[in-house]
Write an enzyme that holds these catalytic residues in place. Structure first.
Site, PDB file in Angstrom:
ATOM      1  N   ASP A 249      75.561  70.476   0.406  1.00 39.86           N
ATOM      2  CA  ASP A 249      74.476  71.364   0.820  1.00 39.86           C
ATOM      3  C   ASP A 249      73.330  70.526   1.374  1.00 39.86           C
ATOM      4  O   ASP A 249      72.968  69.483   0.802  1.00 39.86           O
ATOM      5  CB  ASP A 249      73.991  72.191  -0.379  1.00 39.86           C
ATOM      6  CG  ASP A 249      73.131  73.359   0.059  1.00 39.86           C
ATOM      7  OD1 ASP A 249      73.700  74.410   0.400  1.00 39.86           O
ATOM      8  OD2 ASP A 249      71.899  73.212   0.071  1.00 39.86           O
ATOM      9  N   ILE A 250      72.758  70.961   2.498  1.00 35.17           N
ATOM     10  CA  ILE A 250      71.631  70.237   3.088  1.00 35.17           C
ATOM     11  C   ILE A 250      70.378  70.506   2.263  1.00 35.17           C
ATOM     12  O   ILE A 250      70.048  71.652   1.961  1.00 35.17           O
ATOM     13  CB  ILE A 250      71.406  70.669   4.550  1.00 35.17           C
ATOM     14  CG1 ILE A 250      72.673  70.432   5.381  1.00 35.17           C
ATOM     15  CG2 ILE A 250      70.234  69.907   5.159  1.00 35.17           C
ATOM     16  CD1 ILE A 250      72.560  70.905   6.811  1.00 35.17           C
ATOM     17  N   GLU A 292      73.814  76.390   5.260  1.00 31.82           N
ATOM     18  CA  GLU A 292      73.760  74.930   5.283  1.00 31.82           C
ATOM     19  C   GLU A 292      74.759  74.314   4.307  1.00 31.82           C
ATOM     20  O   GLU A 292      74.614  73.162   3.898  1.00 31.82           O
ATOM     21  CB  GLU A 292      72.337  74.451   4.946  1.00 31.82           C
ATOM     22  CG  GLU A 292      71.867  74.791   3.543  1.00 31.82           C
ATOM     23  CD  GLU A 292      71.187  76.132   3.429  1.00 31.82           C
ATOM     24  OE1 GLU A 292      70.353  76.288   2.520  1.00 31.82           O
ATOM     25  OE2 GLU A 292      71.482  77.032   4.249  1.00 31.82           O
TER      26      GLU A 292
END
Length: 391
Positions: A249-250, A292
């Site tokens: 996950d960003i 994301e």
């Protein structure tokens, strides 16, 4: 079969091919090679028509023979050029060199009337066709290793058979008493090959269109990497020892969207996705799950090796540098890793990876966490939960 019927079939094979190529090119846009193929088949149709006409055309026999020979030879040259472009999927000037042979033959025929000698003209014409067909067959077959479509096999086989038949026509004219196949029979079979070449060209274009649709259906349009559907379709039906999931996950992605706008957020997504794609093992399944979040499936892993892959991805993303409105942005990712254990389903393992991911975010982000059945306990690589911090 009489000569008039053979010439009619010969002409028809090229007319049908030319019409099909023009139509498909019109419907599919600028498919490389199709337009040139259509032109080449058209020239060969005209050449075959001239060969079967008499003096009622108000053209001398010598002129008809010259134009029939010239247009036919150049038609085969254009056929080779078109097949080159079709096979390589690009229009390039370097693919036009096969026209040199028919151009040389045409120029020589304008200088001296050697083409009026039937015993010389037929072997030269069919010898030229043999060379051009052989070159085309080689390119189509060679490019199969770059584009493994079954239509290529049929197309290359048709071209190679046509090459052999053209060579037999040459042998039949030079050695009429020793030819393994009389020229008229080889010529008739060659007509069938012309139909086959046209057919498999159309099938190749169709297979490419279907492959493109499948690729679009399985590709995330923004990032260009596999999408959620493709990722889950790539997973094995049954998990086993060494199978691992990595959820990525960003970090602080919403903050980028709020500060710089969604277009800059898309830039971050694209760069991170491509960086991850370049960092993952080629044998793994990888895709964007949505937003994301990305997922990775690995086989044949240990806790250490799966953790190392995730850590390598995290470090690669940390090396990305973007500039928005004069500010340097360095994206980071958090990752959770989980390995299959006896009694777990695919959903169980993914849920564990998801829990490890959320633990990584709770511990400060920009880190990798490894879940184990004992629990989320420590950041030491030697214990059940391993962590990696940036810097």
């Amino acid at each position: 079969m009489d000569l008039a019927t053979v010439l009619l079939l010969h002409k028809s094979s090229f007319i049908v091919g030319a019409i099909c190529f023009f139509y498909v090119r019109w419907r599919s846009g600028s498919t490389p090679g199709l337009g040139v193929l259509a032109l080449g088949f058209s020239l060969m149709a005209i050449a075959s028509t001239l060969a079967g006409l008499d003096e009622s055309l108000h053209m001398s026999s010598d002129a008809r023979t010259f134009w029939s020979f010239s247009l036919g030879a150049n038609g085969y040259g254009l056929m080779a050029v078109g097949l080159f472009g079709l096979s390589r999927r690009q229009n390039s000037l370097r693919d036009w060199w096969p026209l040199l042979l028919p151009i040389v033959l045409t120029l020589s025929a304008t200088i001296t009337p050697w083409y009026l000698n039937n015993g010389l003209r037929a072997p030269v014409f069919n010898g030229s066709a043999t060379i051009l067909l052989a070159l085309s067959g080689f390119v189509i077959a060679r490019d199969f290793f770059r584009e493994r479509l079954t239509a290529r096999l049929g197309l290359s086989a048709s071209i190679w058979v046509a090459t052999s038949l053209s060579a037999l026509v040459v042998v039949g004219f030079i050695f009429p008493d020793d030819a393994p196949l009389p020229p008229r029979y080889a010529f008739f079979l060659l007509i069938i090959c012309h139909f086959a070449v046209a057919l498999f060209v159309l099938v190749l274009v169709q297979e490419r269109a279907e492959e493109k649709l499948i690729r679009l259906a399985n590709t995330d349009m923004l990032t260009g990497i596999p999408n959620r559907q493709h990722f889950f379709n790539s997973l094995p039906k049954v998990l086993g020892a060494g199978d691992a999931f990595v959820l990525i996950d960003i970090d602080f992605f919403k903050r980028v969207n709020d500060m710089y706008g969604h277009d800059k957020g898309d830039v971050v997504l694209i760069n991170v996705a491509r960086t991850i794609a370049q960092s993952v093992p080629p044998s793994c399944a990888f895709g964007r799950l949505g937003g994301e979040e990305f997922s990775l499936f690995l086989r044949g892993q240990t806790q250490s090796s799966a953790f190392a892959v995730a850590e390598q991805i995290r470090e690669a993303v940390n090396a990305v540098s973007l500039v928005f409105e004069g500010n340097q942005i360095t994206p980071s990712v958090s990752a959770g890793v989980a390995l299959w254990e006896a009694g777990l389903t695919e959903q169980n393992v993914q849920k564990r990876a998801d829990q490890a991911l959320y633990f990584a975010k709770d511990k400060g982000r920009n880190r990798v966490e490894l879940f184990s059945s004992i629990g989320l306990t420590s950041s030491s690589p030697s214990l059940e939960l391993r962590s990696a911090r940036a810097g």
